[in-house]
Write a protein that holds these residues in place. Structure first.
Motif, mmCIF file in Angstrom:
data_model
loop_
_atom_site.group_PDB
_atom_site.id
_atom_site.type_symbol
_atom_site.label_atom_id
_atom_site.label_comp_id
_atom_site.label_asym_id
_atom_site.label_seq_id
_atom_site.Cartn_x
_atom_site.Cartn_y
_atom_site.Cartn_z
ATOM 1 N N TYR A 55 51.423 26.522 39.882
ATOM 2 C CA TYR A 55 50.670 27.692 39.431
ATOM 3 C C TYR A 55 51.625 28.864 39.212
ATOM 4 O O TYR A 55 51.554 29.561 38.192
ATOM 5 N N VAL A 56 52.520 29.089 40.174
ATOM 6 C CA VAL A 56 53.479 30.193 40.068
ATOM 7 C C VAL A 56 54.360 30.004 38.838
ATOM 8 O O VAL A 56 54.609 30.948 38.071
ATOM 9 N N GLU A 57 54.818 28.771 38.614
ATOM 10 C CA GLU A 57 55.693 28.495 37.482
ATOM 11 C C GLU A 57 55.004 28.770 36.148
ATOM 12 O O GLU A 57 55.653 29.139 35.167
ATOM 13 N N SER A 58 53.704 28.586 36.113
ATOM 14 C CA SER A 58 52.972 28.770 34.851
ATOM 15 C C SER A 58 52.551 30.218 34.618
ATOM 16 O O SER A 58 51.867 30.507 33.632
ATOM 17 N N HIS A 59 52.959 31.132 35.507
ATOM 18 C CA HIS A 59 52.611 32.542 35.368
ATOM 19 C C HIS A 59 53.889 33.394 35.398
ATOM 20 O O HIS A 59 54.267 33.936 36.444
ATOM 21 N N PRO A 60 54.567 33.513 34.263
ATOM 22 C CA PRO A 60 55.819 34.269 34.218
ATOM 23 C C PRO A 60 55.600 35.749 34.519
ATOM 24 O O PRO A 60 54.557 36.316 34.185
ATOM 25 N N VAL A 61 56.593 36.331 35.131
ATOM 26 C CA VAL A 61 56.519 37.742 35.510
ATOM 27 C C VAL A 61 56.924 38.610 34.327
ATOM 28 O O VAL A 61 57.963 38.394 33.698
ATOM 29 N N ALA A 62 56.090 39.587 34.013
ATOM 30 C CA ALA A 62 56.384 40.507 32.910
ATOM 31 C C ALA A 62 57.424 41.538 33.346
ATOM 32 O O ALA A 62 57.768 41.654 34.532
ATOM 33 N N GLU A 63 57.898 42.330 32.382
ATOM 34 C CA GLU A 63 58.934 43.323 32.679
ATOM 35 C C GLU A 63 58.471 44.349 33.696
ATOM 36 O O GLU A 63 59.274 44.917 34.435
ATOM 37 N N ASP A 64 57.148 44.603 33.729
ATOM 38 C CA ASP A 64 56.649 45.602 34.678
ATOM 39 C C ASP A 64 56.365 45.015 36.055
ATOM 40 O O ASP A 64 55.781 45.691 36.911
ATOM 41 N N GLY A 65 56.740 43.753 36.266
ATOM 42 C CA GLY A 65 56.567 43.140 37.575
ATOM 43 C C GLY A 65 55.187 42.572 37.829
ATOM 44 O O GLY A 65 54.854 42.256 38.973
ATOM 45 N N THR A 66 54.392 42.416 36.788
ATOM 46 C CA THR A 66 53.044 41.875 36.961
ATOM 47 C C THR A 66 52.942 40.483 36.338
ATOM 48 O O THR A 66 53.787 40.068 35.543
ATOM 49 N N VAL A 67 51.878 39.790 36.716
ATOM 50 C CA VAL A 67 51.520 38.522 36.085
ATOM 51 C C VAL A 67 50.081 38.646 35.593
ATOM 52 O O VAL A 67 49.304 39.467 36.093
ATOM 53 N N THR A 68 49.737 37.801 34.633
ATOM 54 C CA THR A 68 48.401 37.850 34.031
ATOM 55 C C THR A 68 47.561 36.696 34.544
ATOM 56 O O THR A 68 47.966 35.532 34.446
ATOM 57 N N ILE A 69 46.384 37.017 35.066
ATOM 58 C CA ILE A 69 45.419 36.012 35.523
ATOM 59 C C ILE A 69 44.226 36.069 34.574
ATOM 60 O O ILE A 69 43.566 37.105 34.459
ATOM 61 N N THR A 70 43.964 34.983 33.878
ATOM 62 C CA THR A 70 42.846 34.951 32.945
ATOM 63 C C THR A 70 41.562 34.562 33.675
ATOM 64 O O THR A 70 41.580 34.138 34.834
ATOM 65 N N THR A 71 40.443 34.666 32.965
ATOM 66 C CA THR A 71 39.163 34.276 33.549
ATOM 67 C C THR A 71 38.895 32.778 33.427
ATOM 68 O O THR A 71 37.835 32.310 33.833
ATOM 69 N N GLY A 72 39.839 32.016 32.868
ATOM 70 C CA GLY A 72 39.690 30.566 32.841
ATOM 71 C C GLY A 72 39.694 29.997 34.247
ATOM 72 O O GLY A 72 40.413 30.486 35.136
ATOM 73 N N TYR A 73 38.918 28.961 34.472
ATOM 74 C CA TYR A 73 38.824 28.379 35.814
ATOM 75 C C TYR A 73 40.170 27.963 36.406
ATOM 76 O O TYR A 73 40.422 28.205 37.596
ATOM 77 N N PRO A 74 41.078 27.315 35.634
ATOM 78 C CA PRO A 74 42.354 26.931 36.238
ATOM 79 C C PRO A 74 43.186 28.111 36.695
ATOM 80 O O PRO A 74 44.101 27.947 37.507
#
Length: 649
Positions: A193-212
């Protein structure tokens, strides 16, 4: 339209679909199947309308109409939800509207009704009397026996209701959101899960409303503020667009019901279900909520006590906390770590394991088919009955998320099987991760596959009305809920659940998983009754402020507090398809627990009971009342003893 000297089942062929990349081919396929189906249906209706009183071909002609119309509906409905091309999805939605208009006009046609009233059933295949009785009731429930002014208004309402239902579903499907959270909030999440959520330049990650994305985050992230932000976004899918849409949809349904002589939409809706009346729905919801209260309060107190170790000021858990602390309690008190469990469920092995399990259980073989479909990730199989070598139909598994796709989990028809005429084809549409799955997702996969099996196994009736999952709506979930039991058995799971080294999941872990799952069933039941209460009371009352009424019902039925400024009802997709009948999930679970009591828990693959269940309940489709099918299988009428014992244990 084929004549009635039909080919043998061995000669029937599945639908030929265009290649994935052939968009022109898909548009042509859509036109032929739907627009062509519309024209063929109109021609068949003209022939039917001209039937003489007592003509023995009348009822077969009625069947012909619904074979063609059903095929057109299936293609339009499926492609509007799964095809990657947005313009094609939009065209399919428009075609659905035309199909609804045609069906509404048909069911309000006094000439066709009069022809059917005079139709004979002697000398026709078994079930003809049931088909005719069902058809005449459906005509009356459409308003065919009302005056012309009322029929015209019902026609308008039907078209409007179809428009609104599509808009409601589209706003959910296209209303996916996302939340940016600190990368530190991923601490505790699985490595994949962590690997599939790259960190943006501002230090955040994006979590979508998709179930996975959303489900693992809510289970494992210890960052309470981030969890609340993600849940806030998730519970506002469809807001604000769907609030006025739902208001209008409820009003349309209410007016339809009253014009037809019913006191409310729930009364109209329940008439053709096992439960019978709208009042019985409210009584059932209250009874289950009452029976679940002691268990719910006991387990909720455990979660709150644990949460206060981290947040001493907490007075009550809300829905953004409950899943996380449920996972914490299962890990600490039951020694069940969701991440460890997840390590045993690689997506590809789970899919193959599901096929192996259900094939062994029901005497089926799934033959992979290198056939085109609407997306490269779709896997297709022919389903063969091992005992006879007969090909029963074809299934398509579309299991992973993508933009614009239906974002829940469901079984869709592609073709409804008709004996000697067309093979059933069904589609499983889900949104599971491509690498690892949570065990809850494995359970969901088994559940939805239960619908797919029901569709295929019941696809050999001469009357399309009885084909597939064509039984009472509050029984539909029972077979799929029962199949979930196989996803909790160690002997079953050990066949496909292995870790990275190939070691099967330990029996002791599965036992602990089951014990952990049993923890919380009371508050799960109360949550389900909250959903059912929203479904029922919205339709019975037409509240002016839907969000406020939803909050009131949450306080009455649910255990957890709501996240402020959220609008669950706008993303509650079942309000479109299930209407006032969301109670059916729990009603079906009562029956599912009773059905499962006939199996040997020590040997879930015992062939005699499994094949008897296959042939008695699943293969029967809607050819008999569900209560009669269950009674034949159990040797007695169904009751709630197994369900009550499970709930109170």
């Amino acid at each position: 339209m084929p004549n009635h000297s039909a080919p043998s089942a061995g000669d029937l062929q599945p639908v030929t679909l265009p290649a994935v990349e052939d968009l022109d081919g898909w548009n042509a396929f859509l036109d032929e199947q739907v627009l062509g189906g519309l024209e063929r249906t109109k021609g068949l209706v003209d022939v039917l309308r001209g039937s003489a009183p007592g003509d023995p071909a009348t009822l077969p002609r009625w069947n012909d109409v619904h074979v063609v119309l059903g095929n057109a509906f299936a293609v339009a409905g499926l492609l509007s939800q799964v095809h990657p091309d947005a313009a094609l999805r939009e065209r399919a939605e428009g075609y659905e509207q035309q199909l609804h208009e045609l069906r509404t006009a048909l069911m309000l046609d006094p000439e066709v009704y009069a022809v059917l009233e005079a139709a004979p059933t002697e000398g026709l295949p078994d079930g003809a009397d049931r088909v005719l009785e069902d058809a005449l009731l459906a005509f009356r429930r459409s308003g065919v026996d009302r005056d012309e002014k009322t029929r015209n208004r019902l026609r308008e309402l039907s078209a409007r209701g179809s428009d609104l239902g599509q808009a409601f579903s589209r706003n959910i499907r296209d209303g996916a959101g996302e939340t940016r959270v600190p990368a530190s909030a991923l601490a505790g999440l699985p490595a994949d899960y962590v690997e599939s959520h790259p960190v943006a330049e501002d230090g955040t990650v994006t979590i979508t409303t998709g179930y996975p994305d959303t489900n693992p985050f809510l289970m494992f992230s210890a960052d309470r503020e981030a969890r609340h932000a993600v849940m806030h976004t998730f519970l506002n899918i469809g807001w604000p667009d769907n609030d006025p849409v739902l208001h209008d949809l409820l009003a349309v349904r209410d007016e339809q019901a009253r014009l037809l002589g019913y006191d409310s939409w729930p009364d109209y809706d329940a008439e053709v279900k096992m439960i019978g009346t709208g009042a019985a729905v409210a009584e059932f919801v209250d009874r289950v909520a009452r029976d679940a209260t002691a268990s719910a309060e006991r387990d909720a107190a455990v979660l709150l006590e644990r949460a206060r170790q981290d947040h001493p000021e907490l007075e009550r858990l809300d829905v953004a906390d409950a899943r996380y602390y449920g996972e914490v309690v299962r890990r600490e008190q039951y020694d069940v770590d969701g991440q460890t469990v997840r390590g045993y469920f690689e997506s590809g092995r789970v899919r193959q394991g599901l096929l192996d399990v259900t094939g062994r259980l029901f005497g089926l073989e799934y033959l992979p088919v290198d056939a085109p479909s609407w997306h490269a990730e779709v896997a297709s199989y022919d389903v063969v009955l091992v005992e006879t070598g007969e090909r029963l139909g074809r299934i398509h598994l579309d299991l992973h998320p993508r933009p614009g796709k239906y974002n829940h989990a469901a079984q869709f028809d592609l073709v409804r099987g008709v004996a000697g005429r067309q093979l059933p084809e069904g589609v499983l549409v889900c949104n599971f991760g491509r690498t690892r799955m949570d065990h809850s997702e494995v359970v969901t996969l088994f559940h939805e596959f239960g619908h797919l099996l029901h569709h295929v196994l019941a696809g050999r009736h001469p009357w399309v009305r009885f084909s597939g999952v064509a039984t009472e709506w509050d029984f539909v979930e029972a077979p799929s809920q029962m199949l979930e039991e196989w996803a909790w058995d160690h002997g079953v799971l050990a066949g496909f659940a292995v870790d990275a080294d190939g070691t099967p999941i330990p029996e002791a872990l599965v036992d602990r998983m089951r014990a952990a799952e049993e923890f919380g069933k009371g508050y799960y039941a109360r949550t389900q009754m909250y959903y059912a209460a929203v479904s029922y009371h919205f339709h019975a009352e037409l509240p002016a402020d839907l969000a406020a009424r939803s909050r009131e019902l949450s306080e009455r039925y649910a255990v957890w507090g709501q996240v402020p400024d959220t609008h669950f009802h706008c993303g509650f997709g079942h309000l479109e398809g299930y209407g006032s009948g969301y109670y059916t999930y729990m009603w079906s679970l009562v029956i599912a627990k009773d059905l499962f009591s006939a199996f040997d828990a020590g040997d879930l693959f015992a062939p005699d009971v499994a094949r008897r269940y296959r042939d008695t309940v699943l293969a029967a489709g809607g050819s008999r009342d569900a209560a009669d099918l269950v009674e034949e299988f159990l040797g007695r009428p169904y009751d709630n003893r197994a369900f009550t014992a499970w709930l109170e244990s």
